[in-house]
Design a protein around this motif. Structure first.
Motif, PDB file in Angstrom:
ATOM      1  N   VAL A  13       0.862  -1.173   0.000  1.00  0.00           N
ATOM      2  CA  VAL A  13       0.000   0.000   0.000  1.00  0.00           C
ATOM      3  C   VAL A  13       0.904   1.229   0.000  1.00  0.00           C
ATOM      4  O   VAL A  13       1.766   1.365   0.879  1.00  0.00           O
ATOM      5  N   GLU A  14       0.732   2.103  -1.005  1.00  0.00           N
ATOM      6  CA  GLU A  14       1.582   3.287  -1.156  1.00  0.00           C
ATOM      7  C   GLU A  14       1.582   4.137   0.114  1.00  0.00           C
ATOM      8  O   GLU A  14       0.537   4.387   0.706  1.00  0.00           O
ATOM      9  N   GLY A  15       2.777   4.551   0.530  1.00  0.00           N
ATOM     10  CA  GLY A  15       2.928   5.437   1.673  1.00  0.00           C
ATOM     11  C   GLY A  15       2.809   4.770   3.033  1.00  0.00           C
ATOM     12  O   GLY A  15       2.794   5.453   4.050  1.00  0.00           O
ATOM     13  N   THR A  16       2.714   3.438   3.060  1.00  0.00           N
ATOM     14  CA  THR A  16       2.608   2.732   4.340  1.00  0.00           C
ATOM     15  C   THR A  16       3.585   1.559   4.348  1.00  0.00           C
ATOM     16  O   THR A  16       4.276   1.307   3.367  1.00  0.00           O
ATOM     17  N   ASP A  17       3.604   0.842   5.456  1.00  0.00           N
ATOM     18  CA  ASP A  17       4.397  -0.379   5.546  1.00  0.00           C
ATOM     19  C   ASP A  17       3.500  -1.608   5.469  1.00  0.00           C
ATOM     20  O   ASP A  17       3.853  -2.676   5.948  1.00  0.00           O
ATOM     21  N   THR A  18       2.330  -1.454   4.863  1.00  0.00           N
ATOM     22  CA  THR A  18       1.358  -2.532   4.765  1.00  0.00           C
ATOM     23  C   THR A  18       1.561  -3.317   3.472  1.00  0.00           C
ATOM     24  O   THR A  18       1.591  -2.741   2.389  1.00  0.00           O
ATOM     25  N   TRP A  19       1.698  -4.629   3.616  1.00  0.00           N
ATOM     26  CA  TRP A  19       1.910  -5.526   2.477  1.00  0.00           C
ATOM     27  C   TRP A  19       0.726  -6.477   2.363  1.00  0.00           C
ATOM     28  O   TRP A  19       0.063  -6.780   3.352  1.00  0.00           O
ATOM     29  N   LYS A  31      -3.736  -2.666  -8.640  1.00  0.00           N
ATOM     30  CA  LYS A  31      -3.694  -1.429  -9.427  1.00  0.00           C
ATOM     31  C   LYS A  31      -4.922  -0.562  -9.171  1.00  0.00           C
ATOM     32  O   LYS A  31      -4.826   0.653  -9.100  1.00  0.00           O
ATOM     33  N   MET A  32      -6.094  -1.194  -9.018  1.00  0.00           N
ATOM     34  CA  MET A  32      -7.328  -0.436  -8.754  1.00  0.00           C
ATOM     35  C   MET A  32      -7.290   0.232  -7.388  1.00  0.00           C
ATOM     36  O   MET A  32      -7.885   1.293  -7.196  1.00  0.00           O
ATOM     37  N   SER A  33      -6.600  -0.351  -6.441  1.00  0.00           N
ATOM     38  CA  SER A  33      -6.552   0.213  -5.087  1.00  0.00           C
ATOM     39  C   SER A  33      -5.233   0.918  -4.785  1.00  0.00           C
ATOM     40  O   SER A  33      -4.859   1.091  -3.637  1.00  0.00           O
ATOM     41  N   ASN A  34      -4.524   1.343  -5.838  1.00  0.00           N
ATOM     42  CA  ASN A  34      -3.273   2.105  -5.709  1.00  0.00           C
ATOM     43  C   ASN A  34      -2.218   1.413  -4.852  1.00  0.00           C
ATOM     44  O   ASN A  34      -1.551   2.041  -4.040  1.00  0.00           O
ATOM     45  N   GLN A  35      -2.095   0.118  -5.030  1.00  0.00           N
ATOM     46  CA  GLN A  35      -1.030  -0.612  -4.353  1.00  0.00           C
ATOM     47  C   GLN A  35       0.122  -0.778  -5.338  1.00  0.00           C
ATOM     48  O   GLN A  35      -0.088  -0.904  -6.534  1.00  0.00           O
ATOM     49  N   LYS A  36       1.310  -0.776  -4.824  1.00  0.00           N
ATOM     50  CA  LYS A  36       2.497  -0.930  -5.658  1.00  0.00           C
ATOM     51  C   LYS A  36       2.771  -2.412  -5.856  1.00  0.00           C
ATOM     52  O   LYS A  36       2.892  -3.164  -4.893  1.00  0.00           O
ATOM     53  N   VAL A  37       2.865  -2.842  -7.119  1.00  0.00           N
ATOM     54  CA  VAL A  37       3.147  -4.249  -7.415  1.00  0.00           C
ATOM     55  C   VAL A  37       4.385  -4.422  -8.294  1.00  0.00           C
ATOM     56  O   VAL A  37       4.874  -5.528  -8.444  1.00  0.00           O
TER      57      VAL A  37
END
Length: 166
Positions: free
Chosen positions: A111-117, A126-132
Protein backbone atom coordinates in the motif's frame (compact mmCIF):
# COMPACT_ATOMS: atom_id res chain seq x y z
CA UNK A 1 5.23 10.55 -13.35
CA UNK A 2 7.04 13.73 -12.41
CA UNK A 3 5.42 15.92 -9.73
CA UNK A 4 5.94 19.40 -8.29
CA UNK A 5 7.11 17.75 -5.08
CA UNK A 6 9.74 15.67 -6.91
CA UNK A 7 10.99 18.74 -8.81
CA UNK A 8 11.15 20.75 -5.57
CA UNK A 9 13.18 17.97 -3.95
CA UNK A 10 15.58 17.83 -6.94
CA UNK A 11 16.00 21.62 -7.00
CA UNK A 12 16.46 21.92 -3.25
CA UNK A 13 19.10 19.19 -3.30
CA UNK A 14 20.95 20.87 -6.20
CA UNK A 15 20.97 24.23 -4.43
CA UNK A 16 22.22 22.79 -1.15
CA UNK A 17 23.58 25.60 1.02
CA UNK A 18 24.07 28.05 -1.86
CA UNK A 19 22.15 31.35 -1.88
CA UNK A 20 19.35 30.55 -4.30
CA UNK A 21 15.58 30.37 -4.11
CA UNK A 22 13.22 28.72 -6.57
CA UNK A 23 9.63 28.41 -7.66
CA UNK A 24 8.25 25.20 -9.18
CA UNK A 25 5.01 25.38 -11.10
CA UNK A 26 2.90 23.49 -13.56
CA UNK A 27 2.77 24.89 -17.09
CA UNK A 28 -0.04 24.66 -19.63
CA UNK A 29 -0.05 20.92 -20.35
CA UNK A 30 -0.46 18.07 -17.87
CA UNK A 31 3.14 16.85 -18.05
CA UNK A 32 4.90 20.24 -18.16
CA UNK A 33 6.61 22.04 -15.31
CA UNK A 34 8.78 25.11 -14.90
CA UNK A 35 11.48 25.89 -12.37
CA UNK A 36 12.46 29.51 -11.85
CA UNK A 37 15.80 29.85 -10.09
CA UNK A 38 16.61 33.14 -8.31
CA UNK A 39 19.67 34.59 -6.62
CA UNK A 40 18.55 34.86 -2.98
CA UNK A 41 20.63 37.94 -2.27
CA UNK A 42 19.87 40.14 -5.31
CA UNK A 43 16.53 38.44 -6.09
CA UNK A 44 17.68 38.38 -9.72
CA UNK A 45 16.28 35.67 -12.01
CA UNK A 46 19.07 33.18 -12.74
CA UNK A 47 17.30 30.79 -15.10
CA UNK A 48 13.98 29.44 -16.30
CA UNK A 49 13.84 25.69 -16.72
CA UNK A 50 11.09 23.92 -18.59
CA UNK A 51 10.58 20.18 -18.17
CA UNK A 52 8.14 18.20 -20.29
CA UNK A 53 7.60 14.52 -19.57
CA UNK A 54 6.19 12.69 -22.57
CA UNK A 55 3.38 10.17 -22.44
CA UNK A 56 5.74 7.20 -22.82
CA UNK A 57 8.54 6.23 -20.43
CA UNK A 58 11.85 7.80 -21.37
CA UNK A 59 10.41 10.65 -23.42
CA UNK A 60 11.21 14.01 -21.88
CA UNK A 61 12.56 17.44 -22.75
CA UNK A 62 14.52 19.76 -20.49
CA UNK A 63 15.16 23.35 -21.61
CA UNK A 64 17.21 25.77 -19.54
CA UNK A 65 17.02 29.44 -20.42
CA UNK A 66 19.83 31.13 -18.50
CA UNK A 67 19.21 34.78 -17.68
CA UNK A 68 22.72 35.22 -16.38
CA UNK A 69 25.80 33.03 -16.28
CA UNK A 70 28.38 32.72 -13.57
CA UNK A 71 30.23 29.69 -12.31
CA UNK A 72 27.91 28.96 -9.38
CA UNK A 73 24.80 29.39 -11.55
CA UNK A 74 26.17 26.89 -14.06
CA UNK A 75 27.05 24.40 -11.30
CA UNK A 76 23.53 24.51 -9.85
CA UNK A 77 21.92 24.19 -13.29
CA UNK A 78 24.21 21.26 -14.16
CA UNK A 79 23.29 19.57 -10.89
CA UNK A 80 19.55 20.06 -11.50
CA UNK A 81 19.99 18.73 -15.04
CA UNK A 82 21.99 15.73 -13.82
CA UNK A 83 19.40 14.86 -11.17
CA UNK A 84 16.58 15.17 -13.70
CA UNK A 85 18.37 12.73 -16.03
CA UNK A 86 18.91 10.37 -13.08
CA UNK A 87 15.20 10.60 -12.25
CA UNK A 88 14.15 9.78 -15.82
CA UNK A 89 16.79 7.06 -16.11
CA UNK A 90 15.33 5.44 -12.99
CA UNK A 91 11.93 5.41 -14.70
CA UNK A 92 13.41 3.18 -17.42
CA UNK A 93 14.80 0.60 -14.99
CA UNK A 94 13.28 -2.84 -15.45
CA UNK A 95 10.54 -3.57 -12.95
CA UNK A 96 9.38 -6.92 -11.65
CA UNK A 97 6.22 -8.47 -10.27
CA UNK A 98 6.78 -10.85 -7.38
CA UNK A 99 4.48 -13.85 -7.71
CA UNK A 100 4.39 -15.72 -4.41
CA UNK A 101 1.55 -18.12 -5.22
CA UNK A 102 0.68 -19.93 -8.43
CA UNK A 103 -2.69 -18.22 -8.75
CA UNK A 104 -3.99 -14.99 -10.18
CA UNK A 105 -4.18 -13.67 -6.59
CA UNK A 106 -0.59 -14.44 -5.67
CA UNK A 107 1.29 -11.16 -6.25
CA UNK A 108 3.10 -9.23 -3.53
CA UNK A 109 1.73 -5.69 -3.17
CA UNK A 110 2.46 -2.72 -0.95
CA UNK A 111 0.00 0.00 0.00
CA UNK A 112 1.58 3.29 -1.16
CA UNK A 113 2.93 5.44 1.67
CA UNK A 114 2.61 2.73 4.34
CA UNK A 115 4.40 -0.38 5.55
CA UNK A 116 1.36 -2.53 4.76
CA UNK A 117 1.91 -5.53 2.48
CA UNK A 118 -0.55 -7.96 0.96
CA UNK A 119 -0.79 -10.79 -1.54
CA UNK A 120 -3.41 -10.02 -4.16
CA UNK A 121 -4.18 -9.94 -7.89
CA UNK A 122 -2.53 -7.38 -10.17
CA UNK A 123 -5.91 -5.95 -11.14
CA UNK A 124 -7.04 -5.40 -7.54
CA UNK A 125 -3.65 -3.95 -6.57
CA UNK A 126 -3.69 -1.43 -9.43
CA UNK A 127 -7.33 -0.44 -8.75
CA UNK A 128 -6.55 0.21 -5.09
CA UNK A 129 -3.27 2.10 -5.71
CA UNK A 130 -1.03 -0.61 -4.35
CA UNK A 131 2.50 -0.93 -5.66
CA UNK A 132 3.15 -4.25 -7.42
CA UNK A 133 6.09 -3.41 -9.72
CA UNK A 134 9.47 -3.28 -7.99
CA UNK A 135 12.97 -2.41 -9.24
CA UNK A 136 15.96 -4.67 -8.61
CA UNK A 137 17.14 -2.40 -5.79
CA UNK A 138 13.72 -2.50 -4.14
CA UNK A 139 13.61 -6.30 -4.38
CA UNK A 140 16.99 -6.51 -2.65
CA UNK A 141 15.73 -4.18 0.11
CA UNK A 142 12.56 -6.26 0.53
CA UNK A 143 14.57 -9.48 0.61
CA UNK A 144 16.76 -8.13 3.43
CA UNK A 145 13.88 -6.60 5.41
CA UNK A 146 11.94 -8.03 8.35
CA UNK A 147 9.14 -8.89 5.94
CA UNK A 148 11.27 -11.68 4.46
CA UNK A 149 13.27 -12.57 7.57
CA UNK A 150 12.41 -16.28 7.22
CA UNK A 151 13.20 -16.46 3.50
CA UNK A 152 16.40 -16.82 1.59
CA UNK A 153 16.85 -13.54 -0.38
CA UNK A 154 17.15 -15.57 -3.59
CA UNK A 155 13.62 -16.93 -3.05
CA UNK A 156 12.25 -13.48 -3.83
CA UNK A 157 14.30 -13.32 -7.02
CA UNK A 158 13.02 -16.73 -8.08
CA UNK A 159 9.47 -15.38 -7.65
CA UNK A 160 10.20 -12.20 -9.65
CA UNK A 161 9.02 -11.83 -13.23
CA UNK A 162 9.83 -8.82 -15.38
CA UNK A 163 6.93 -6.49 -16.09
CA UNK A 164 5.98 -6.58 -19.76
CA UNK A 165 3.69 -3.55 -19.56
CA UNK A 166 3.00 -0.99 -16.87
Amino acid sequence: MLTKEELSKITKQAIGTLHYTYIVGKVSSQNSFAIQLYDAISEELVANSFIYEGDKPGRFTIDFVPERSNKTDREVLRDINSQLYDYFDEQLEPKYYIKLLNTEYGYLAKVEGTDTWSVTSLKIAKMSNQKVAFTAGEISEIANSDLCANLNPMDLWHAAEEVEED
